[in-house]
Enzyme design. Structure first.
Site: not given
Ligand code: SRM
Ligand code: SF4
Length: 570
Positions: A142, A476, A472, A433, A209, A73, A427, A207
């Site tokens: 981030r 995201c 899930c 993922c 943001k 990323r 997502c 994390k």
């Molecule tokens: Fe996310 C984890 C993809 C934005 C909340 N996110 C992941 C992971 C890295 C899975 C992992 O931990 O193994 C995913 C990788 C998937 C892949 O194969 O690429 C993933 N997140 C993404 C992206 C690529 C989704 C997309 O379709 O664009 C976004 C990348 C953002 C970036 O460029 O930095 C992405 N993730 C978000 C957002 C939206 C936002 O920030 O505006 C959220 C919700 C906001 C938040 O953070 O509360 C988000 N991602 C999570 C979480 C849950 C965090 C939590 O507080 O519980 C995880 C899992 C974790 O952190 O344990 C996670």
């Molecule tokens: Fe993966 Fe869940 Fe984030 Fe979708 S919402 S990219 S399934 S961690």
């Protein structure tokens, strides 16, 4: 260090400022993976170890190692890249990745499918383009997002400047990235406060943001983030100062009501000169107050719930040596992107393109990756990644506009007619993922096709309705702020949430659980019918389902799980 801190805290502490055994692991040819602890550390360098989940069953049967590869990323504060940077990212995606570029919900680019032996070459190529992936993931601040506001260039410049200043201030200082990936010389360690003056040895509990928003567009979804700055723009189009928001977040776990999404609250108003200090004070307060024992309770949203907003504000003011005034009035009208051309001034214009679910690749009939390469070869201006997985070709001079629009049209990069499709996000989910419970990016287009058919039957095709899907409950694609949210429960099954606000200010509510494709369509069709028949002038779908009694309105945080389920028979 306390005895009962989480495993990740111990890994960070022992890592020698994020080095771990990464350098050595890269040389081990026997496996495509890296050591378990290093898998946590590599996130701070902007990478995830993944495996192709489509290939898992076959490889297990054949007793082969999983098909390991890395997701990288890139860190792009404010989402702005130059022509040369776009071309460089396009090249690395083809040379070292899986031939796709994935625009994310946080204004960055992800490359998938980079095998271990190609990591260094990839990161070197990214470095040559004056980009990097430092702190794109991990327990740190981030990528800092910034509203794209194509129609408000002056405010955008001020917002981008703040996003970049905050990003710079909060970057980890460890030289580990340069040493490991770019063969930089090892720089001897020192005291925590010398090596990492802001983070120390164990970085943040989780994390973090930050976003910068420019009303009336809430394209960054400011209420979904740990920390937000909302520009207060004067009549002349200049930014006078910032409302500060804290404590937003999306992630939760099915069946664990003590985890919940939460919209950020207004902390106060600050002047531009204090904004970076306020950001740093919020981050260091969370560093010291955040939960380091339970990672599911470690985001800032829980710190604010536990300590209260007033105590948090007092601590931030003390650390920043600045007072926060009462928040100023502001008004958001939408969360999405404005597609098509918009004036940029000086005879130039911006073109906002539609990239379905952010995935750029060359498919037969729609060679989108190549089309953007052709545009980048012509367009010597900048590209802006939007917070909704789309792309803006910015500041295009008049003489190049027709040519660029033609290339975009041929590659199907212009926005579609469907109001639902224009406001849809999914997502990544499967196959990369590791946390996905259900499909998302690969399934949403099929669902939209079915729903578009229903909307057309009710005369609602052109209506803007925000729909977001995730594989899930981590959230995201920010599904809990959508008017229609679909969250993966298991293979082919989704929970359906309704009632988010069109401007991103209200969480939605669980309406039906565990639906398959037919169940989703059957649940939504009568709601569309009722919306067409009963809505009031200008009433958005998310507001309608609450007023019409289909779901209760979610207030915030813990209330998200209360009163779920359908209330009125559809
Ligand atoms: Fe996310 C984890 C993809 C934005 C909340 N996110 C992941 C992971 C890295 C899975 C992992 O931990 O193994 C995913 C990788 C998937 C892949 O194969 O690429 C993933 N997140 C993404 C992206 C690529 C989704 C997309 O379709 O664009 C976004 C990348 C953002 C970036 O460029 O930095 C992405 N993730 C978000 C957002 C939206 C936002 O920030 O505006 C959220 C919700 C906001 C938040 O953070 O509360 C988000 N991602 C999570 C979480 C849950 C965090 C939590 O507080 O519980 C995880 C899992 C974790 O952190 O344990 C996670
Ligand atoms: Fe993966 Fe869940 Fe984030 Fe979708 S919402 S990219 S399934 S961690």
């Amino acid at each position: 260090m306390d005895d009962d801190v989480s495993r990740n805290e111990r890994i960070k502490e022992a890592s020698d400022y994020l080095r771990g055994t990464l350098a050595q692991g890269l040389t081990e040819e026997i496996t495509g993976a890296i050591a378990e602890d290093d898998q946590q550390l590599v996130k701070f360098h902007g990478m995830y170890l993944q495996d192709d989940r489509d290939l898992r069953p076959e490889r297990t049967r054949k007793k082969m190692e999983k098909a390991f590869a890395f997701m990288i990323r890139v860190r792009i504060p404010g989402g702005v890249v130059s022509q040369q940077q776009w071309l460089a990212l396009d090249r690395v995606a083809r040379d070292y990745g899986n031939g796709t570029m994935r625009l994310t919900t946080r204004q960055t680019v992800q490359l998938h499918g980079v095998i271990k032996s190609n990591l260094k070459s990839t990161l070197r190529a990214i470095d040559v383009a004056v980009l990097n992936s430092i702190a794109a993931c991990g327990d740190v601040n981030r990528n800092v997002m910034c509203g794209v506001t194509p129609e408000q260039s002056r405010a955008h410049a001020g917002a981008l400047a703040l996003a970049r200043a905050i990003s710079e201030q909060l970057l980890p200082r460890t030289p580990a990235y340069r040493e490991i990936w770019l063969d930089g010389e090892r720089i001897a360690g020192g005291e925590d406060e010398v090596v990492e003056p802001i983070y120390g040895k164990t970085y943040l509990p989780r994390k973090f943001k930050i976003v910068v928003a420019v009303p009336p567009s809430n394209d960054v979804d400011v209420f979904a983030h740990d920390l937000g700055f909302i520009a207060i723009v004067d009549a002349a189009g200049e930014i006078g100062g910032w409302n500060v928001t804290v404590g937003g977040g999306m992630g939760m776990t099915h069946g664990e009501p003590e985890t919940y999404p939460r919209t950020a609250e207004l902390l106060g108003y600050c002047e531009t000169k204090d904004a970076v200090a306020i950001a740093e004070a919020v981050v260091t307060t969370q560093r010291d107050w955040g939960d380091r024992k339970n990672r599911k309770h470690a985001r800032l949203k829980y710190t604010i719930e536990d300590r209260g907003l007033d105590a948090f504000r007092a601590e931030v003011e003390r650390r920043a040596k600045a007072k926060l005034a009462a928040p100023r009035p502001f008004c958001f009208t939408s969360t999405g992107d404005r597609y098509g051309w918009s004036e940029a001034g000086g005879g130039k214009a911006h073109l906002t393109l539609f990239v379905q679910n952010g995935r750029l690749l060359d498919q037969s009939g729609a060679p989108q990756l190549s089309a953007l390469r052709r545009i980048a070869e012509i367009h010597d201006g900048e590209f802006r990644l939007t917070p909704n997985q789309n792309l803006i070709v910015a500041n295009v001079p008049t003489e190049k506009q027709t040519q660029i629009e033609t290339i975009a049209r041929e590659a199907r990069l212009l926005a579609p007619w469907s109001g639902l499709r224009r406001n849809a996000m999914a997502c990544v989910a499967l196959p990369t993922c590791g946390l996905a419970l259900a499909e998302s990016e690969r399934y949403l287009p099929e669902l939209l096709m079915a729903l578009d058919g229903k909307l057309a039957a009710h005369g609602l095709s052109a209506d803007d309705i925000v729909i977001r899907m995730t594989g899930c409950p981590n959230g995201c694609a920010r599904p809990y702020l959508a008017e229609i949210g679909l969250v993966g429960k298991g293979p082919g099954r989704y929970n359906l949430y309704l009632g988010g606000a069109f401007d991103g200010s209200r969480l939605n509510k669980l309406y039906r659980e565990d639906l398959d494709h037919a169940g989703i369509v059957a649940a939504l069709d009568p709601l569309f019918a009722a919306y067409a028949a009963e809505r009031q002038a200008g009433e958005r779908f998310g507001a309608f389902v609450i007023r019409a009694g289909f779901v209760a309105a979610s207030r915030n945080g813990r209330d998200f799980h209360a009163n779920s389920g359908s209330r009125r028979a559809a």
